[in-house]
Design a protein around this motif. Structure first.
Motif, PDB file in Angstrom:
ATOM      1  N   ARG A 227       0.825  -1.213   0.000  1.00 19.99           N
ATOM      2  CA  ARG A 227       0.000   0.000   0.000  1.00 19.99           C
ATOM      3  C   ARG A 227       0.863   1.269   0.000  1.00 19.99           C
ATOM      4  NH1 ARG A 227      -5.059  -1.393   4.102  1.00 19.99           N
ATOM      5  NH2 ARG A 227      -5.231  -3.578   3.568  1.00 19.99           N
ATOM      6  N   SER A 368       1.258  -2.895  14.795  1.00 19.68           N
ATOM      7  CA  SER A 368       0.038  -2.714  14.002  1.00 19.68           C
ATOM      8  C   SER A 368      -0.889  -3.912  14.157  1.00 19.68           C
ATOM      9  CB  SER A 368       0.396  -2.540  12.521  1.00 19.68           C
ATOM     10  OG  SER A 368       0.896  -3.752  11.992  1.00 19.68           O
ATOM     11  N   SER A 819     -10.836  -2.517   2.416  1.00 16.59           N
ATOM     12  CA  SER A 819     -10.543  -1.301   3.164  1.00 16.59           C
ATOM     13  C   SER A 819     -11.466  -0.199   2.669  1.00 16.59           C
ATOM     14  CB  SER A 819      -9.074  -0.910   2.971  1.00 16.59           C
ATOM     15  OG  SER A 819      -8.678   0.062   3.904  1.00 16.59           O
ATOM     16  N   GLU A 856      -6.726   0.013   8.484  1.00 15.99           N
ATOM     17  CA  GLU A 856      -6.813   1.330   7.837  1.00 15.99           C
ATOM     18  C   GLU A 856      -8.195   1.932   8.058  1.00 15.99           C
ATOM     19  OE1 GLU A 856      -4.623   3.187   6.035  1.00 15.99           O
ATOM     20  OE2 GLU A 856      -2.986   1.811   6.489  1.00 15.99           O
ATOM     21  N   SER A 857      -9.226   1.107   7.963  1.00 10.38           N
ATOM     22  CA  SER A 857     -10.585   1.596   8.100  1.00 10.38           C
ATOM     23  C   SER A 857     -10.874   2.054   9.530  1.00 10.38           C
ATOM     24  CB  SER A 857     -11.583   0.510   7.691  1.00 10.38           C
ATOM     25  OG  SER A 857     -11.350   0.079   6.372  1.00 10.38           O
ATOM     26  N   HIS A 859      -8.907   3.520  11.536  1.00  9.38           N
ATOM     27  CA  HIS A 859      -8.400   4.883  11.690  1.00  9.38           C
ATOM     28  C   HIS A 859      -9.369   5.890  11.080  1.00  9.38           C
ATOM     29  CE1 HIS A 859      -4.144   4.238  13.125  1.00  9.38           C
ATOM     30  NE2 HIS A 859      -4.589   3.004  12.934  1.00  9.38           N
ATOM     31  N   GLU A 882      -5.740  -1.095  16.911  1.00 10.87           N
ATOM     32  CA  GLU A 882      -5.801   0.009  15.962  1.00 10.87           C
ATOM     33  C   GLU A 882      -6.604   1.186  16.516  1.00 10.87           C
ATOM     34  OE1 GLU A 882      -4.072   0.470  13.409  1.00 10.87           O
ATOM     35  OE2 GLU A 882      -3.239  -1.540  13.102  1.00 10.87           O
TER      36      GLU A 882
END
Length: 896
Positions: A227, A368, A819, A856-857, A859, A882
């Motif tokens: 990514r 992470s 995501s 990622e989502s 966040h 997260e």
């Protein structure tokens, strides 16, 4: 006018966007006074301009001229001077580490005349000079002119075969001189002209080749996997050459300030005497452990340890260092914050807190959810005494098994067919990346913890064993002490111990999962990893604003999620309770001729639903439980239209007149009546509840009765009823009015409170959220359906049909189902949240789609102010971590 070239002394480690990671860190080491060869960096902006315009960048030549002149003055030599040549390396260096994905050219400036000057510099070492020249032709040919690398390898293999030797270092000066001639012929054959003799032409074309390598297939694939944004570009570092291949008092190596596999403190790395540049990371020769350098060159070893301590103290992190020793003089070629395994990431973060280098907030940002997920996978159970094949270097932990394949293409082919594979290679190179991604694990006969295979595997969280040098790897088989393993045979590899087993070895749960299950006390466990996970997870929970719920439909799932730290249930899918032996009751409901038959079917379903809810409420006692009323079309509970039609037709042909035949005909009529061309956009969700009288009422009554029953036991039920697929406030108002009557009747004075809200999964609902909030006490975003409807495609139909092409073209950086699509679906979530809370300030907001467990989502959902995310039980710890990281990073950005 833009500045495109920076001397090392002009930069620092915070300029990674402009100078790339390698250039920024070379500048930082230069400014720390460490022994860095002189050089300069061409910026990522120059690369971006070059790739956009497809030609050399205006003004860049003049800047290179000035910096090259300064470099020549500093070194007291001119580039390619026949009598006393300055040679340079041309290396890529993007903002984010992309090991082996882009290009490097060493020894730029050598030609037919300066090779003699290089020999004189080296005290008459002809062998060294001609070895350096053949390396330049090989790297330049492959990198700049696209000459097939295997043709150079074939020529080298023939030279060693003719000499009767195994290693490159056993070739003498005459052998290498002949090899240069052979390489030149390969070059002319493919390029159409002689190898260029002009040193400045070599430099310019090497720089352009490094720029172009940013868009090489393997670099694009790696960026997609990791990514990394496609528009960043790479910097180019031009550095004065120092040589590790001048004899036994020279060498090259890679060092880590801590073990990148486990995180333990110590002396870790690889060293190779009389070697240059890429020899260590390429894995073509097996290396010595770094600790052996103390016996070979104690002065350089002691200096290296001091520099390692300086760098770790400066960066406050594990540092990955490349160095060369040239006739007893130590040179630092690169440093960066090192890639590490998931276990090492947690262990190192906790160690650095204990050592006072970083605080707990910083430690949480250094691990992470993706790394935590890796730690939750099982390990091998060796109780059955599996057949051991060999042992290499445990380069990237994990337990992996699969069928042996020997090429990247074969790995991709079989993995696409659903087969687990282990990619076996003598050593990997960047062209193997597609197969490495597809494989369960990687096994190589050569290389160590710093080889290409090891570094890339660690970055991907892929199990890897390197340097199993007892293996003889052929085209379609490998041999260990006479044991032949052919393509298709199953092996198991342990990336922690380095052991390789024949056959499939059973696995056992990880210690981290045992900790989450409550079976392992971190205070008592003799396992630093578990203690580190506990410490960082505890702090993440303390810092998190987002709560984490789970998607669970049964008592056992709910219980496990609670053990994993869930703060409630965000999605209980009631349709899952209608399967199995209850399907017959649903069929009775659908086939009912009249209200009496329909009421009888609903009455039979209600106690079953009530008991289901009671079990779940007990497991989540005191925590909220969001129950979604039945959502999918009812025809999903019926037999296939095609199969039933054939069955009925055959029965008629046979003249059957039984009760079963009559029932099948009635069923067929019902299926045809309910058949829809696009059922996911048809009679489902709230529409179903409004069209089938009594269906939602039965479910609401069962929920309320279960809650009252738990309250009578002394429990604290917190039920929330979620109405699915609402697109207009009137739909919700109608369902709510009936539900409130039933709840009031059942609850009485029990003290039970039941919230009523809706699932936002239709774009219209998001755009009219202000109206819908008048009738809803909470919103839960169903991002799976919201993504389908926002994009206008069905996930089941399109993921296999064209997503691969969209990813390949860069239309998607990642699947929008994996995501959250921030710009489209994310904007709908933001609008609905803001407008809903404008109407009802206390409106509770959550998400229950699969995105609730995507790091990622999570966040993004923190950014837009949601109250909770909900995900599968296994992903609850990942979302918890997260959520904490999002809070810490958000607080950090607020203070900047």
């Amino acid at each position: 006018m833009a500045k495109f070239v920076y001397d090392f002394a002009e930069g620092n480690k915070d300029l990674k966007d402009l100078l790339g990671g390698k250039g920024a860190n070379l500048a930082e080491m230069t400014n720390l006074g460490l022994p860095v060869p002189a050089g300069f960096t061409i910026t990522t902006e120059a690369c971006q301009r070059f790739l956009a315009e497809g030609s050399h960048v205006d003004g860049l030549d003049d800047e290179i001229d000035r910096h090259l002149a300064a470099l020549e003055a500093a070194m007291g030599r001119r580039l390619g001077d026949p009598a006393d040549p300055l040679l340079v390396s041309v290396r890529s260096g993007a903002k984010f580490s992309m090991p082996g994905m882009m290009e490097t050219v060493l020894n730029v400036g050598l030609n037919d005349e300066s090779v003699a000057g290089l020999s004189r510099q080296a005290g008459g070492n002809d062998r060294f000079a001609w070895d350096s020249y053949r390396r330049l032709i090989q790297m330049y040919g492959k990198t700049v002119c696209d000459v097939p690398g295997e043709e150079f390898e074939d020529a080298l293999h023939k030279a060693k075969e003719a000499k009767g030797v195994r290693d490159d270092v056993q070739l003498d000066a005459d052998d290498l001189k002949s090899l240069v001639s052979a390489y030149k012929k390969v070059f002319v054959k493919h390029v159409g002209h002689d190898f260029p003799q002009d040193p400045r032409q070599q430099l310019d074309l090497a720089i352009e080749a490094v720029f172009r390598s940013w868009n090489a297939d393997r670099a694009v694939l790696y960026r997609r996997q990791e990514r990394i944004p496609a528009g960043l570009g790479t910097a180019v570092n031009v550095v004065a050459m120092v040589f590790g291949n001048l004899g036994p008092d020279s060498g090259t190596g890679v060092a880590f300030t801590r073990d990148p596999a486990t995180g333990e403190s110590g002396i870790y790395g690889d060293y190779l005497q009389n070697a240059q540049g890429e020899d260590v990371v390429a894995g073509i020769r097996n290396t010595l452990p770094l600790a052996d350098l103390e016996k070979i060159d104690k002065k350089s070893y002691d200096e290296l340890l001091q520099i390692m301590a300086t760098l770790e103290g400066h960066y406050h992190d594990l540092c990955d260092i490349e160095f060369t020793i040239e006739r007893g003089k130590l040179w630092m070629l690169q440093t960066r914050v090192g890639k590490r395994t998931a276990a090492a990431a947690f262990t190192i973060a906790a160690q650095l807190v204990e050592e006072g280098m970083i605080d707990l907030d910083e430690a949480v940002t250094r691990v992470s959810g993706a790394q935590l997920a890796q730690l939750m996978f099982p390990r091998f159970d060796l109780g059955g005494d599996p057949a051991s094949l060999t042992r290499g270097v445990g380069a990237s932990p994990g337990a992996a098994y699969g069928s042996v394949v020997f090429t990247s293409a074969r790995a991709v082919e079989l993995a696409a067919a659903g087969e687990k594979v282990i990619l076996v290679r003598r050593e990997t190179n960047p062209d193997d990346l597609p197969g490495m991604i597809a494989a369960q694990g990687i096994l190589t006969a050569r290389g160590g913890k710093t080889s290409h295979a090891a570094v890339v595997a660690r970055g991907m969280g892929k199990t890897c064993v390197c340097g199993a040098d007892q293996m003889e790897v052929g085209r379609d088989q490998f041999t260990v002490h006479g044991q032949v393993v052919r393509e298709g045979d199953v092996i198991s590899i342990d990336g922690t111990t380095g052991r390789v087993y024949l056959g499939e070895v059973p696995v056992r749960p990880s210690e981290v999962v045992q900790y989450f299950e409550g079976d392992l006390d971190p205070a008592l466990a003799n396992e630093p990893l578990v203690a580190a996970v506990h410490q960082l997870m505890t702090h993440a929970d303390e810092r998190a604003r987002l709560r984490v719920r789970t998607n669970a439909d049964t008592g056992p799932d709910a219980a496990r999620a609670r053990r994993f730290g869930a703060h409630g249930i965000g999605l209980c899918r009631t349709e899952h309770m209608f399967l199995g032996d209850r399907r017959e009751l649903v069929e009775r409901l659908i086939l009912a001729h009249n209200k009496t038959e329909r009421d009888d079917a609903l009455a039979a379903l209600r106690p079953l639903q009530r008991n289901d809810f009671l079990e779940i409420f007990r497991e989540m006692n005191g925590l909220p439980v969001t129950v979604r009323l039945i959502d999918p079309p009812l025809h999903e509970f019926l037999p296939s239209l095609e199969e039933l039609a054939v069955h009925v037709a055959l029965a008629k042909e046979r003249g059957e007149e039984s009760e079963e035949a009559e029932r099948d005909e009635r069923m067929l009529a019902a299926v045809r009546r309910m058949h829809e061309s696009n059922p996911m956009l048809g009679l489902r969700g709230v529409r179903l509840g409004l069209v089938i009288p009594g269906l939602f009422a039965m479910q609401v009554r069962a929920i309320a009765e279960a809650a009252v029953a738990l309250a009578a036991e002394g429990g604290r039920p917190r039920p929330e009823i979620m109405v699915p697929l609402v697109g207009a406030v009137q739909e919700l108002e109608t369902v709510r009015a009936e539900a409130e009557k039933i709840i009031a009747e059942v609850v009485g004075d029990s003290g039970v409170e039941v919230l009523i809200g809706t699932m936002i999964e239709v774009p219209r609902a998001a755009l009219t959220a202000g109206q819908i909030a008048e009738a809803a006490e909470f919103f839960s975003f169903g991002t799976n359906d919201l993504t389908q409807m926002a994009w206008g495609f069905s996930r089941d139909d399109v993921e296999g049909a064209f997503f691969w092409r969209y990813l390949e073209l860069g239309i998607f950086g990642i699947s929008p189902f994996e995501s959250i699509d921030r710009d489209g679906v994310g904007r709908l979530v933001r609008i609905a949240g803001e407008e809903g809370r404008a109407t009802r300030p206390g409106l509770k907001l959550g998400v229950c789609g699969e995105h609730g467990g995507d790091p990622e989502s999570v966040h993004f959902f923190h950014e837009v102010g949601l109250d909770y995310v909900s995900c599968s039980p296994f992903r609850v710890p990942i979302a918890r971590l997260e959520a904490g990281r999002a809070a810490v990073e958000s607080a950090g950005s607020d203070h900047r």
